[in-house]
Write a protein that holds these residues in place. Sequence first.
Motif, mmCIF file in Angstrom:
data_model
loop_
_atom_site.group_PDB
_atom_site.id
_atom_site.type_symbol
_atom_site.label_atom_id
_atom_site.label_comp_id
_atom_site.label_asym_id
_atom_site.label_seq_id
_atom_site.Cartn_x
_atom_site.Cartn_y
_atom_site.Cartn_z
ATOM 1 N N UNK A 462 0.822 -1.209 0.000
ATOM 2 C CA UNK A 462 0.000 0.000 0.000
ATOM 3 C C UNK A 462 0.855 1.258 0.000
ATOM 4 N N UNK A 463 1.969 1.210 0.731
ATOM 5 C CA UNK A 463 2.864 2.373 0.741
ATOM 6 C C UNK A 463 3.453 2.600 -0.646
ATOM 7 N N UNK A 464 3.893 1.496 -1.288
ATOM 8 C CA UNK A 464 4.421 1.621 -2.643
ATOM 9 C C UNK A 464 3.355 2.165 -3.597
ATOM 10 N N UNK A 465 2.133 1.693 -3.431
ATOM 11 C CA UNK A 465 1.043 2.120 -4.300
ATOM 12 C C UNK A 465 0.776 3.610 -4.144
ATOM 13 N N UNK A 466 0.721 4.087 -2.918
ATOM 14 C CA UNK A 466 0.486 5.518 -2.671
ATOM 15 C C UNK A 466 1.619 6.351 -3.265
ATOM 16 N N UNK A 467 2.865 5.939 -3.045
ATOM 17 C CA UNK A 467 4.005 6.695 -3.582
ATOM 18 C C UNK A 467 4.026 6.647 -5.104
ATOM 19 N N UNK A 468 3.696 5.491 -5.659
ATOM 20 C CA UNK A 468 3.650 5.380 -7.114
ATOM 21 C C UNK A 468 2.598 6.287 -7.725
ATOM 22 N N UNK A 488 2.146 8.019 8.834
ATOM 23 C CA UNK A 488 3.224 7.146 9.328
ATOM 24 C C UNK A 488 3.477 5.995 8.361
ATOM 25 N N UNK A 489 4.728 5.864 7.884
ATOM 26 C CA UNK A 489 5.103 4.782 6.981
ATOM 27 C C UNK A 489 5.882 3.727 7.772
ATOM 28 N N UNK A 490 5.573 2.458 7.531
ATOM 29 C CA UNK A 490 6.290 1.367 8.182
ATOM 30 C C UNK A 490 7.718 1.250 7.646
ATOM 31 N N UNK A 491 7.850 1.390 6.328
ATOM 32 C CA UNK A 491 9.133 1.197 5.675
ATOM 33 C C UNK A 491 9.951 2.484 5.755
ATOM 34 N N UNK A 492 11.167 2.381 6.286
ATOM 35 C CA UNK A 492 11.991 3.582 6.520
ATOM 36 C C UNK A 492 12.372 4.267 5.214
ATOM 37 N N UNK A 579 -5.738 3.704 8.830
ATOM 38 C CA UNK A 579 -6.464 2.724 9.635
ATOM 39 C C UNK A 579 -5.491 1.722 10.260
ATOM 40 N N UNK A 580 -4.523 1.262 9.478
ATOM 41 C CA UNK A 580 -3.539 0.317 10.006
ATOM 42 C C UNK A 580 -2.699 0.953 11.107
ATOM 43 N N UNK A 581 -2.356 2.237 10.920
ATOM 44 C CA UNK A 581 -1.589 2.935 11.949
ATOM 45 C C UNK A 581 -2.416 3.082 13.225
ATOM 46 N N UNK A 582 -3.722 3.294 13.061
ATOM 47 C CA UNK A 582 -4.608 3.414 14.215
ATOM 48 C C UNK A 582 -4.714 2.083 14.959
ATOM 49 N N UNK A 583 -4.744 0.992 14.221
ATOM 50 C CA UNK A 583 -4.786 -0.326 14.852
ATOM 51 C C UNK A 583 -3.511 -0.594 15.641
ATOM 52 N N UNK A 584 -2.360 -0.177 15.054
ATOM 53 C CA UNK A 584 -1.091 -0.336 15.772
ATOM 54 C C UNK A 584 -1.089 0.487 17.056
ATOM 55 N N UNK A 585 -1.658 1.703 16.972
ATOM 56 C CA UNK A 585 -1.708 2.565 18.157
ATOM 57 C C UNK A 585 -2.578 1.943 19.242
ATOM 58 N N UNK A 586 -3.717 1.356 18.835
ATOM 59 C CA UNK A 586 -4.600 0.711 19.810
ATOM 60 C C UNK A 586 -3.917 -0.512 20.431
ATOM 61 N N UNK A 587 -3.203 -1.281 19.614
ATOM 62 C CA UNK A 587 -2.492 -2.456 20.146
ATOM 63 C C UNK A 587 -1.458 -2.028 21.170
ATOM 64 N N UNK A 612 -11.707 3.552 15.522
ATOM 65 C CA UNK A 612 -11.268 2.461 14.663
ATOM 66 C C UNK A 612 -12.465 1.763 14.020
ATOM 67 N N UNK A 613 -13.514 1.538 14.790
ATOM 68 C CA UNK A 613 -14.716 0.879 14.264
ATOM 69 C C UNK A 613 -15.350 1.726 13.159
ATOM 70 N N UNK A 614 -15.432 3.041 13.429
ATOM 71 C CA UNK A 614 -16.012 3.944 12.425
ATOM 72 C C UNK A 614 -15.183 3.948 11.142
ATOM 73 N N UNK A 615 -13.851 4.005 11.301
ATOM 74 C CA UNK A 615 -12.976 4.061 10.137
ATOM 75 C C UNK A 615 -13.029 2.749 9.338
#
Length: 644
Positions: A462-468, A488-492, A579-587, A612-615
């Motif tokens: 998904x990060x590659x897709x957004x940047x592309x 927030x990007x996972x890949x540095x 959404x994925x970043x929000x899930x990581x924050x909740x975890x 998170x549920x709404x998103x």
Amino acid sequence: MRFDNRLLDEIRTRLTLSDLVGRRVTWDRRKTQPGKGDYWACCPFHQEKSPSFHVDDRRNRYKCFGCGASGDHFTFLCETEGLSFPEAVERLAEQAGVALPAPDPQAARREKKRAGLADICEMAAQFFQGEFAGPRGGEARAYAQKRGLSAETLREFRFGFAPDSRDGLKSYLAAREVPEAAMIEAGLVIRPDDGRPGYDRFRGRLMIPIQDERGRVVAFGGRTLLPDGQPKYLNSPETPLFHKGAMLFNAHRARESAFKASEAVVVEGYLDAIALFQAGLPNVVASLGTAFTEDQILRLWKFAPEPVICFDGDAAGVSAAHRAIDRIFPVLRSGYSFQFCFLPDGMDPDDLIKQRGLEGFAEQTGAAQALFDVVWDREISVARLDTPERKAALEKRFDDLIGTIRDERVRRRYQLDLKFKLSNLFFEQARQNRRQGKKDQAESQSFGKPREGVSESDDFGNERLVLGLCMRFPHLLDRYYERLARLPFENELHSRFRDVICRIIDQIEATPVADLTSDYDEPLRDLMYEMMLETIGFQQQKHGAVFSLLNHRFPLLKSNPPEDFVEAAFLHFLDVLELNALEDELSGELSTSDDQLDEHSWQRIQALSQDLSRRREECAREEAELAERAKKIRSAPPAAAVVH
């Protein structure tokens, strides 16, 4: 003619704008509120699936929030029917039952004079037609037959012949009580400076009347019948009726068909236009052999939003295209541009029609280049990029040309596309300089893999897709710059790359591209080059097919989806990453709370869970809507790309 504002206001008051616009659009029932004079529809000026075109009956204004088109009753009629402003006023005044004032005496005198000159030109056209059909017109008829012109075409375009006589036309007009001064003013007779009697301007030539948009004969074009005769083509001079830089040959025939088809073809000579018209292409005009003027450009946009200018493929044709580009750039505006078709070297439209027919000509125009691509090729073909100074000089030439665009929205779009295309060019060149001797095949083996050696996370694709998408559609990066910058990007390396392209946007006018890309380390340079390949594509040895990982990750791009769909998909991908970043924050919050859970932590966990549920629900709904639209796009017949 100037119209009083009170008259225009009265017409607007009597005609409801939504009624006028509603003849061409279908109102969206969900967003439209007729009781408030508030109407929404898909824009009639550009392709879109969700309604962004708004009509406000209270203010008598319309505006598209997608392409920027806006105006009132008169503007809408001009833009949708190709009318001039006075024609639009006359049409709407008649519909509204509003009487137009009589023209002022001075304007009435000018119009009477022009009408008189048009009458003289009409007499001349009849004289030339008679000569063409008579005993002296044999050579002209033979030439027309050699060109393959049918009797019907000769009648439609009123071909004539000017006899090789000093005063054949002059005597004909004088016998009909036309003063010599009027003949001179109409451009038909020349009076020598030495006081000798006037003589015919056109002698021994095949004559083609030039008609204005009302169909009146206002001038002539004459082609010599002598093998070495000069000039080959002779046009009438500037007169009160005829302004060469404001006219297009065959405009009165082509306007309606071009407007209905949203397609117009422009050729250099009127005989080429006639040949194409005869072959079955009614929406063709010619420029009367002069460089394009601003008036002609604006007039062509009343015919179609992106006319195709057809040039010979030789050096002269390319040079003419480059001159046209410099005239076009200042007046570019949202939704309006030009395409350029270069015919095979040594061929003109008439030759191509004779050899390959209308289908062969359509193949050539169907492969026409976009204006941006022609400009890019023009500058790159003569550029040397072996020093920083020469790179800067190339960038300055582009900046100077783009700086002439008056429309701020279009100028910004060109700046973005240029910066990213230049960055790709400079990245590739720098990489080639550092890696001399390496084969493209060796590079393609590791194509698309993270060079830093880390495993792909769930977000990697998904990060590659957004940047592309940011690379291929820089306007998306520009429009959603702040949101992407804080994502927030996972890949540095992805995060660092995001910072680079955001810096290009942030410093688009202040810092040259070469400076922005000169001080990055090897891993980042490698990723930049990979992204360039992912976005633009590379040549596979097998089958010779162009393939890009961006198209692989987002296959619908190969179907040339509408721009608003690409934007909706881009926003969805951003939502997924957030959404994925929000899930990581909740975890993280839940793992921390295992040791100690106070009331504040519990409230925060509840808020994050609800958000998170709404998103998740929003993302699921977006995905379903995009999937439904994607299905329709795939099943639609092939169309030209609308995204750049």
